[in-house]
Scaffold this active site. Structure first.
Site, PDB file in Angstrom:
ATOM      1  N   PHE A  78     107.355  90.777  58.994  1.00 55.01           N
ATOM      2  CA  PHE A  78     108.676  90.127  59.282  1.00 55.01           C
ATOM      3  C   PHE A  78     109.202  90.529  57.992  1.00 55.01           C
ATOM      4  O   PHE A  78     108.615  90.325  56.727  1.00 55.01           O
ATOM      5  CB  PHE A  78     108.189  88.524  59.253  1.00 55.01           C
ATOM      6  CG  PHE A  78     109.323  87.609  59.125  1.00 55.01           C
ATOM      7  CD1 PHE A  78     110.261  87.454  60.040  1.00 55.01           C
ATOM      8  CD2 PHE A  78     109.506  86.774  58.009  1.00 55.01           C
ATOM      9  CE1 PHE A  78     111.368  86.650  59.909  1.00 55.01           C
ATOM     10  CE2 PHE A  78     110.581  85.852  57.922  1.00 55.01           C
ATOM     11  CZ  PHE A  78     111.473  86.202  58.786  1.00 55.01           C
ATOM     12  N   GLU A  79     110.629  90.619  57.746  1.00 54.54           N
ATOM     13  CA  GLU A  79     111.460  91.292  56.744  1.00 54.54           C
ATOM     14  C   GLU A  79     112.368  89.771  56.700  1.00 54.54           C
ATOM     15  O   GLU A  79     113.192  89.603  57.441  1.00 54.54           O
ATOM     16  CB  GLU A  79     112.046  92.453  56.778  1.00 54.54           C
ATOM     17  CG  GLU A  79     113.310  92.526  55.905  1.00 54.54           C
ATOM     18  CD  GLU A  79     112.835  92.409  54.686  1.00 54.54           C
ATOM     19  OE1 GLU A  79     113.149  91.189  53.998  1.00 54.54           O
ATOM     20  OE2 GLU A  79     112.265  93.149  53.575  1.00 54.54           O
ATOM     21  N   VAL A  80     112.137  88.957  55.871  1.00 53.35           N
ATOM     22  CA  VAL A  80     112.964  87.631  55.808  1.00 53.35           C
ATOM     23  C   VAL A  80     114.298  88.164  55.751  1.00 53.35           C
ATOM     24  O   VAL A  80     115.168  87.176  55.754  1.00 53.35           O
ATOM     25  CB  VAL A  80     112.418  86.743  54.527  1.00 53.35           C
ATOM     26  CG1 VAL A  80     112.733  87.513  52.996  1.00 53.35           C
ATOM     27  CG2 VAL A  80     113.021  85.395  54.882  1.00 53.35           C
TER      28      VAL A  80
END
Length: 419
Positions: A226-228
């Protein structure tokens, strides 16, 4: 159907894809509206930092909306042209039952070039120097704000985030090139599933099934951490599941054409499955069994078992690996597309895949000699100080074989990539 008819809709008079600029996109949009005004609609959804129009094109009348965007990184051009070939397919075959079903089942929206300022420079970031794909939360870029506003207005049931990936990506363990990589992005740190992400996984499974016979063993799965800050991850959080398509390496000189074709086949197959509802029957396991990408697992060329001079000492036996990818350079005041490369690896390279392998037992590799050298020439070995090869040096090399005459060497092969 698209695999059989792609040759009838592909663009033939094209610059190399790295040289497709905003002006070409605008010309293609005008052509669409002139040739099929009742079929396609378009608007300017926003403007880039430098004032270039961000074109939003759509077709179809279905109740479910799908949004595709390409070239949010300015140096990732493949899907931009592929989208216009998709439009050409819709225009030319609009009366075919499969296209009619797509047109009545979906309304398909596309932003073919989200980062025209970056495309002008063939650079990843926009004119502010910001990576648009890391601007989903701050929305400091006008391009990012445009994409967010379009998503919020359309509330699409699915998004397609279209990119190019590093040409060093290989398919895990096999070391084959990751020519197409897919991802149903995570929407949280736990990388959990919800109905939307499962739907995106099914779309990826459809794409895998459509492409596997064309590129067997060359489909990878992109890292799902996950890449915020990223748009794909956040658009999923906002309620629109997304599919990431990353276009990667291809070994032959016609790579632009081959990679465009794969993109069109992937997109048409996915859109047809969504429009018909057949996507619901797709096997999620077909997505989850796609091998992961192996970052830095591929080289453009490996010279195996050559005699190499390092920075010190005598020559030793080693493999030499060249990494290369499409680039743009200035030549005599004009932008040209090149394959730029450098020495990336040296030593035992058995763990790497390669688009090309040169068996070099009995040969010595040295930097390219000055002058108008050609294969078949006989030359003396350069002084030791001019024989050094090292990682990071330009991939401008010559392979030499000892000649019968003492001190002389035959030029077996010249390897030359652009700096």
């Amino acid at each position: 159907m698209i695999t059989e008819v792609w040759d009838t809709v592909r663009f033939r008079e094209l610059p190399p894809l790295p040289l497709v600029r905003h002006g070409q996109v605008e010309a293609w949009v005008r052509r669409l509206l002139e040739m099929a005004p009742g079929l396609f609609q378009a608007e300017i959804a926003g403007h880039s930092v430098e004032g270039r129009a961000l074109h939003h094109v759509w077709f179809g009348s279905g109740p479910r909306h799908v949004l595709l965007w390409s070239q949010m990184h300015g140096d990732e051009p493949t899907a931009t042209t592929a989208l216009f070939e998709l439009f050409e397919y819709i225009r030319c075959y609009r009366e075919a039952p499969r296209v009619e079903a797509l047109l009545t089942g979906l309304t398909v929206h596309a932003v073919p070039m989200l980062n025209p300022d970056g495309a002008e420079r063939f650079q990843r970031v926009n004119a502010q120097g910001i990576d648009i794909n890391r601007d989903a939360l701050m929305l400091q870029t006008p391009e990012g704000r445009t994409l967010k506003a379009l998503r919020d207005r359309l509330q699409p049931c699915l998004g397609f985030n279209l990119h190019n990936q590093d040409w060093r990506n290989a398919v895990e363990k096999t070391r084959k090139p990751a020519t197409i990589s897919l991802l149903a992005p995570a929407f949280d740190e736990a990388r959990g599933d919800n109905a939307g992400r499962v739907f995106a996984k099914k779309v990826c499974a459809v794409i895998r099934d459509a492409l596997e016979s064309l590129i067997p063993g060359q489909i990878g799965r992109f890292n799902d951490a996950f890449e915020v800050r990223a748009f794909g991850d956040n658009i999923g959080r906002w309620g629109t599941p997304t599919v990431l398509i990353e276009t990667g390496p291809w070994p032959t000189a016609d790579h632009d054409e081959v990679l465009r074709r794969l993109n069109v086949v992937a997109l048409v197959s996915a859109l047809e499955a969504v429009a018909s509802g057949k996507v619901e029957d797709a096997d999620v396991g077909r997505y989850e069994s796609i091998p992961w990408n192996e970052s830095k697992g591929l080289l453009r060329l490996v010279v195996k078992g050559a005699q190499v001079f390092g920075e010190a000492g005598d020559a030793f036996t080693a493999d030499l690996g060249v990494a290369a990818s499409p680039a743009v350079r200035e030549r005599e005041g004009k932008a040209v597309a090149v394959m730029a490369g450098e020495i990336a690896e040296l030593g035992d390279l058995r763990v790497f895949g390669a688009l090309e392998t040169v068996e070099a037992e009995g040969l010595t590799v040295v930097p390219l000699l000055p002058g108008a050298l050609k294969e078949g020439d006989t030359v003396p070995l350069p002084p030791r100080r001019n024989c050094t090869v090292r990682v990071g040096h330009p991939a401008e090399l010559v392979l030499l074989r000892p000649d019968a005459r003492p001190g002389m060497w035959n030029v077996e092969r010249i390897i030359r990539f652009e700096r």
